[in-house]
Design a protein around this motif. Sequence first.
Motif, PDB file in Angstrom:
ATOM      1  N   LYS A   1      41.862  26.531  39.835  1.00  0.00           N
ATOM      2  CA  LYS A   1      41.368  26.276  40.891  1.00  0.00           C
ATOM      3  C   LYS A   1      42.623  27.035  42.037  1.00  0.00           C
TER       4      LYS A   1
ATOM      5  N   ASN B   1      41.301  31.354  44.925  1.00  0.00           N
ATOM      6  CA  ASN B   1      40.182  31.266  45.774  1.00  0.00           C
ATOM      7  C   ASN B   1      38.913  32.160  45.440  1.00  0.00           C
ATOM      8  N   LYS B   2      37.909  31.996  46.167  1.00  0.00           N
ATOM      9  CA  LYS B   2      36.563  32.955  46.012  1.00  0.00           C
ATOM     10  C   LYS B   2      36.981  34.294  46.274  1.00  0.00           C
ATOM     11  N   ASP B   3      37.895  34.580  47.079  1.00  0.00           N
ATOM     12  CA  ASP B   3      38.377  35.871  47.480  1.00  0.00           C
ATOM     13  C   ASP B   3      39.099  36.777  46.441  1.00  0.00           C
TER      14      ASP B   3
ATOM     15  N   THR C   1      42.693  34.921  35.895  1.00  0.00           N
ATOM     16  CA  THR C   1      41.776  33.993  36.710  1.00  0.00           C
ATOM     17  C   THR C   1      41.343  32.819  36.116  1.00  0.00           C
TER      18      THR C   1
END
Length: 140
Positions: free
Chosen positions: A65, A68-70, A60
Motif C-alpha cells: 500500500k 500509489n497508483k502513479d 512494488t
Amino acid sequence: MSGLQVNETIKLGEDELEERFIHSPGPGGQHVNKAATGVQLRFNLRQSPALSEALRERLTLLAGKRVNKDGILIIEAHRYRSLDRNRHEARQRLARLIHQASIIPKQRVKSRPPHSAIVKRLERKRRHSQKKQHRKPPDY
C-alpha cells in the motif's frame, strides 16, 4: 547528501528522492504543533534508471500500500523529534526495502516423497485400521 547507496550495484541519485516535511504525530510537547519534523520520502519506482524491471515488480509487491497508483513509493518517518534523525530513518527504510526486493527468491523444486516413505505411511495406516477393527464387538 549525495544520493542513497543501497548495495554495490544499486545507487539512487539525489534527484530521484523527494522529501517533504510534515507535522509529526509523535512526541514533542508544545513544539510538535509548530515544527514539521516528520519526513515523507517519495521515490518514483517507474522512472528510476537504477532499478531493473524485475526488481521494480518485486519492490512494488513488497511495498504494498505504500506505492500509489502513479508508481510513487511513499515512506513516512516520524519516530524521532529531530528532523535529521527522521530523514535518516526514512532513507534507511527505503534502502532496506530495495535491498530486500533485490534478493531473488529461489525457485521451488517440486519433489516426490521417496518410495520407502510411502510404504511406511501405508503400513502405519493399515496397523491403525486393524487396531480399530479389534475394538469392534464380534459379529455373530
